[in-house]
Design a protein around this motif. Structure first.
Motif, PDB file in Angstrom:
ATOM      1  N   GLY A  44      24.697   8.402  47.075  1.00  0.00           N
ATOM      2  CA  GLY A  44      25.539   7.904  45.992  1.00  0.00           C
ATOM      3  C   GLY A  44      25.546   8.811  44.773  1.00  0.00           C
ATOM      4  O   GLY A  44      24.932   9.870  44.750  1.00  0.00           O
ATOM      5  N   ASP A  45      26.254   8.332  43.769  1.00  0.00           N
ATOM      6  CA  ASP A  45      26.380   9.063  42.510  1.00  0.00           C
ATOM      7  C   ASP A  45      25.246   8.615  41.583  1.00  0.00           C
ATOM      8  O   ASP A  45      25.250   7.485  41.079  1.00  0.00           O
ATOM      9  CB  ASP A  45      27.751   8.731  41.906  1.00  0.00           C
ATOM     10  CG  ASP A  45      27.972   9.410  40.573  1.00  0.00           C
ATOM     11  OD1 ASP A  45      26.994   9.658  39.849  1.00  0.00           O
ATOM     12  OD2 ASP A  45      29.144   9.672  40.253  1.00  0.00           O
ATOM     13  N   PHE A  46      24.278   9.502  41.357  1.00  0.00           N
ATOM     14  CA  PHE A  46      23.085   9.050  40.648  1.00  0.00           C
ATOM     15  C   PHE A  46      23.369   8.668  39.195  1.00  0.00           C
ATOM     16  O   PHE A  46      22.697   7.825  38.618  1.00  0.00           O
ATOM     17  CB  PHE A  46      21.953  10.078  40.765  1.00  0.00           C
ATOM     18  CG  PHE A  46      21.984  11.194  39.750  1.00  0.00           C
ATOM     19  CD1 PHE A  46      21.331  11.067  38.529  1.00  0.00           C
ATOM     20  CD2 PHE A  46      22.654  12.376  40.026  1.00  0.00           C
ATOM     21  CE1 PHE A  46      21.360  12.098  37.611  1.00  0.00           C
ATOM     22  CE2 PHE A  46      22.687  13.401  39.113  1.00  0.00           C
ATOM     23  CZ  PHE A  46      22.043  13.268  37.889  1.00  0.00           C
ATOM     24  N   ARG A  47      24.410   9.283  38.607  1.00  0.00           N
ATOM     25  CA  ARG A  47      24.685   8.922  37.208  1.00  0.00           C
ATOM     26  C   ARG A  47      25.204   7.487  37.104  1.00  0.00           C
ATOM     27  O   ARG A  47      24.891   6.768  36.162  1.00  0.00           O
ATOM     28  CB  ARG A  47      25.661   9.909  36.580  1.00  0.00           C
ATOM     29  CG  ARG A  47      25.010  11.279  36.416  1.00  0.00           C
ATOM     30  CD  ARG A  47      25.815  12.213  35.540  1.00  0.00           C
ATOM     31  NE  ARG A  47      25.326  13.568  35.719  1.00  0.00           N
ATOM     32  CZ  ARG A  47      24.222  14.057  35.158  1.00  0.00           C
ATOM     33  NH1 ARG A  47      23.512  13.312  34.347  1.00  0.00           N
ATOM     34  NH2 ARG A  47      23.833  15.297  35.411  1.00  0.00           N
TER      35      ARG A  47
ATOM     36  N   LEU B 205      21.816  22.725  47.256  1.00  0.00           N
ATOM     37  CA  LEU B 205      22.314  22.102  48.475  1.00  0.00           C
ATOM     38  C   LEU B 205      23.220  20.900  48.207  1.00  0.00           C
ATOM     39  O   LEU B 205      24.203  20.676  48.907  1.00  0.00           O
ATOM     40  CB  LEU B 205      21.121  21.657  49.329  1.00  0.00           C
ATOM     41  CG  LEU B 205      21.329  21.701  50.828  1.00  0.00           C
ATOM     42  CD1 LEU B 205      21.620  23.119  51.289  1.00  0.00           C
ATOM     43  CD2 LEU B 205      20.090  21.174  51.536  1.00  0.00           C
ATOM     44  N   THR B 206      22.879  20.142  47.174  1.00  0.00           N
ATOM     45  CA  THR B 206      23.696  18.958  46.881  1.00  0.00           C
ATOM     46  C   THR B 206      25.142  19.355  46.650  1.00  0.00           C
ATOM     47  O   THR B 206      26.067  18.706  47.135  1.00  0.00           O
ATOM     48  CB  THR B 206      23.152  18.252  45.620  1.00  0.00           C
ATOM     49  OG1 THR B 206      21.767  18.049  45.801  1.00  0.00           O
ATOM     50  CG2 THR B 206      23.819  16.923  45.387  1.00  0.00           C
TER      51      THR B 206
ATOM     52  N   GLY C  87      18.387  11.254  43.760  1.00  0.00           N
ATOM     53  CA  GLY C  87      19.680  11.905  43.504  1.00  0.00           C
ATOM     54  C   GLY C  87      19.623  12.812  42.289  1.00  0.00           C
ATOM     55  O   GLY C  87      20.159  13.934  42.301  1.00  0.00           O
ATOM     56  N   GLY C  88      18.955  12.354  41.248  1.00  0.00           N
ATOM     57  CA  GLY C  88      18.833  13.166  40.031  1.00  0.00           C
ATOM     58  C   GLY C  88      18.019  14.422  40.295  1.00  0.00           C
ATOM     59  O   GLY C  88      18.341  15.522  39.826  1.00  0.00           O
ATOM     60  N   LEU C  89      16.961  14.261  41.089  1.00  0.00           N
ATOM     61  CA  LEU C  89      16.116  15.414  41.410  1.00  0.00           C
ATOM     62  C   LEU C  89      16.902  16.430  42.251  1.00  0.00           C
ATOM     63  O   LEU C  89      16.881  17.635  41.992  1.00  0.00           O
ATOM     64  CB  LEU C  89      14.893  14.918  42.181  1.00  0.00           C
ATOM     65  CG  LEU C  89      13.712  15.866  42.311  1.00  0.00           C
ATOM     66  CD1 LEU C  89      13.100  16.154  40.951  1.00  0.00           C
ATOM     67  CD2 LEU C  89      12.646  15.272  43.218  1.00  0.00           C
ATOM     68  N   LEU C  90      17.616  15.894  43.240  1.00  0.00           N
ATOM     69  CA  LEU C  90      18.388  16.776  44.129  1.00  0.00           C
ATOM     70  C   LEU C  90      19.542  17.466  43.416  1.00  0.00           C
ATOM     71  O   LEU C  90      20.002  18.520  43.847  1.00  0.00           O
ATOM     72  CB  LEU C  90      18.958  15.963  45.292  1.00  0.00           C
ATOM     73  CG  LEU C  90      17.973  15.511  46.357  1.00  0.00           C
ATOM     74  CD1 LEU C  90      18.660  14.570  47.343  1.00  0.00           C
ATOM     75  CD2 LEU C  90      17.381  16.689  47.088  1.00  0.00           C
TER      76      LEU C  90
ATOM     77  N   PHE D 290      24.947   0.170  44.795  1.00  0.00           N
ATOM     78  CA  PHE D 290      24.412   0.211  43.434  1.00  0.00           C
ATOM     79  C   PHE D 290      25.256   1.116  42.529  1.00  0.00           C
ATOM     80  O   PHE D 290      24.815   1.506  41.454  1.00  0.00           O
ATOM     81  CB  PHE D 290      22.949   0.661  43.447  1.00  0.00           C
ATOM     82  CG  PHE D 290      22.025  -0.342  44.080  1.00  0.00           C
ATOM     83  CD1 PHE D 290      21.709  -1.519  43.418  1.00  0.00           C
ATOM     84  CD2 PHE D 290      21.500  -0.127  45.347  1.00  0.00           C
ATOM     85  CE1 PHE D 290      20.856  -2.466  44.001  1.00  0.00           C
ATOM     86  CE2 PHE D 290      20.655  -1.061  45.947  1.00  0.00           C
ATOM     87  CZ  PHE D 290      20.335  -2.232  45.269  1.00  0.00           C
ATOM     88  N   GLU D 291      26.452   1.441  42.989  1.00  0.00           N
ATOM     89  CA  GLU D 291      27.353   2.180  42.098  1.00  0.00           C
ATOM     90  C   GLU D 291      28.157   1.206  41.237  1.00  0.00           C
ATOM     91  O   GLU D 291      28.878   1.636  40.333  1.00  0.00           O
ATOM     92  CB  GLU D 291      28.288   3.088  42.907  1.00  0.00           C
ATOM     93  CG  GLU D 291      27.541   4.279  43.510  1.00  0.00           C
ATOM     94  CD  GLU D 291      28.452   5.253  44.250  1.00  0.00           C
ATOM     95  OE1 GLU D 291      29.649   4.972  44.410  1.00  0.00           O
ATOM     96  OE2 GLU D 291      27.932   6.302  44.678  1.00  0.00           O
ATOM     97  N   VAL D 292      28.044  -0.083  41.548  1.00  0.00           N
ATOM     98  CA  VAL D 292      28.753  -1.089  40.732  1.00  0.00           C
ATOM     99  C   VAL D 292      27.763  -2.160  40.266  1.00  0.00           C
ATOM    100  O   VAL D 292      26.809  -2.491  40.987  1.00  0.00           O
ATOM    101  CB  VAL D 292      29.913  -1.746  41.534  1.00  0.00           C
ATOM    102  CG1 VAL D 292      30.995  -0.714  41.848  1.00  0.00           C
ATOM    103  CG2 VAL D 292      29.413  -2.389  42.821  1.00  0.00           C
TER     104      VAL D 292
END
Ligand code: BGC
Length: 441
Positions: A230-233, A200-201, A192-195, A156-158
């Protein structure tokens, strides 16, 4: 360390429902009185954490490369794939009227376009068993894992990840949609956004990158992009579009009979000091998801965070910590539901809430302090339609392996024998008693 570090804490160590169709009005809303009788009480699990042997999934690759961030391999997990009838019967016997589980995309489509009719038949059996036991199935279509070929294609990064996911959703909806209850498209895509607000991330980024590269090499691909690593952005707008398109497909295939939503990781966000930027954190971790189309939101809460200027603050000294290393905080559930309700005025289900502990008496105490918070929200007019506990079984807790015990039921690691803990009967009694009288009408 906050709750979500927790999910990663194992890293630290190793580097209207169907059956109650009245609740699903056109926009997914109905007055509280119309659905109070159908309040869902249940327990949850996710395919990859309990079924065992999900060899075609992306995280299976990530578990078997070096370096890996997984403390232990999932292996046979709780062997639910072979014991699902027993587990469903057990959940029903406790007094629950709902059961949350997930479909493993990699079983349905182990190679691109190759659909396993046997896997579809298996999940039909799961739905039928849940319904035969008088429970409403709450199904999750994506609970953190994807097929390995999908991660190898960029996940889902693409944007190219959207079509394959929607096709998978169309296949399961065509074959199984007649048995659907409420549908969660994606489980905690906001994690991912929360972490990203936890320390730690950042600490783990190098090992995560190295293990993603090792996985790419293992499958002869240029990259390997599992959702949870993955990269949440990059992922956020892509997953939101995939969710919204999947929802349209489900509505078409089920005639709009079932509500469709996202389940979100929601901490009770508390100001850690005068410079707390809670709004900024919410913009990373929650608000984009609440702007997506949906009939309900699933709130999944385990603790609170103390928000600082651009990171969460460490745990305060002296607080009781769970096995996940975050504060024992049952009251955080009420805060999380109220937080979501500030921005979301459609139905809410609590789709996960629980505690990792070896001491089941603490789980009983946790339940007793968490559930009244849901009732308090409902008394204030918040449209909460269910409480689903995480988890039915002790299971494979992602990066932390089999250590943390979230289950109402323990699982022997060699015989797979299930043994209900006192908390199972306790929550079952609460479920059987149902909502307090004042919330029933
Ligand atoms: C997930 C579960 C996980 C639980 C406890 C949620 O993040 O949906 O898969 O086991 O929290 O950490």
């Amino acid at each position: 360390m906050n709750r979500r570090h927790l999910l990663l804490s194992g890293l630290g160590a190793s580097a209207a429902l169907a059956g109650q169709g009245q609740a699903a009005t056109g926009d997914g809303r109905s007055p509280r009185s119309a659905h109070a009788a159908g309040f869902l009480w249940g327990s949850a699990g996710a395919a990859y954490q309990i079924e065992g042997g999900n060899v075609a999934s992306d995280l299976w690759v990530m578990e078997h490369v070096q370096p890996t961030i997984f403390r232990e391999r999932s292996g046979d997990a709780a062997d639910t794939y072979n014991r699902v009838e027993e587990d469903v019967a057990l959940a029903a016997s406790l007094g629950f009227n709902a059961h949350r589980f997930s479909i493993e995309w990699a079983r349905i489509e182990p190679e691109p376009g190759q659909i396993s009719l046997a896997a579809i038949a298996y999940y039909r059996k799961v739905f039928e068993s849940i319904r035969r036991h008088g429970m409403t199935p709450v199904v999750t279509l994506h609970h953190f894992t994807s097929p390995r070929w999908f991660a190898a294609a960029g996940g889902f990064e693409v944007r190219e990840g959207i079509d394959p996911f929607v096709r998978y959703v169309e296949i399961v909806s065509k074959h199984l949609g007649d048995l659907f209850g409420p549908v969660v498209t994606f489980n905690e895509p906001n994690l991912g956004g929360l972490l990203s607000w936890g320390a730690l991330t950042t600490q783990l980024r190098p090992i995560i990158q190295a293990s993603r590269q090792a996985a790419a090499r293992a499958v002869n691909a240029e990259h390997f992009a599992p959702l949870v690593l993955g990269d949440f952005r990059l992922q956020t707008p892509i997953i939101i579009e995939a969710h919204e398109r999947a929802r349209e497909v489900i509505r078409r295939e089920t005639g709009g009979r079932v509500p469709v939503g996202l389940s979100l990781a929601v901490n009770d966000e508390r100001a850690g000091g005068p410079d707390a930027r809670i709004e900024a954190k919410l913009e990373d971790a929650l608000l984009p998801w609440l702007r997506a189309e949906g009939d309900f939101v699933g709130v999944q809460n385990y603790t609170y965070s103390l928000v600082g200027a651009d990171k969460d603050l460490p745990n305060p000294d002296g607080v009781e910590l769970t096995q996940m290393n975050y504060p024992f905080a049952p009251e955080a559930l009420e805060g999380a539901v109220r937080l979501v309700a500030k921005y979301w005025n459609k139905p809410i289900y609590v789709t996960e809430n629980g505690v990792a502990t070896e001491d089941d008496a603490r789980r009983v105490a946790f339940i007793d302090r968490a559930v009244p918070g849901v009732f308090a929200c409902m008394r204030d007019g918040i449209d909460v339609r269910g409480y689903i506990h995480w988890s039915l079984l002790d299971n494979w807790e992602w990066f932390a392996g089999f250590g943390p015990k979230f289950g109402l039921v323990s699982v022997d690691r060699t015989t797979f024998q299930r043994t209900p803990k006192p908390s199972a009967a306790h929550l079952g009694r609460i479920a059987r008693a149902g909502l307090p009288r004042d919330l029933r009408s």
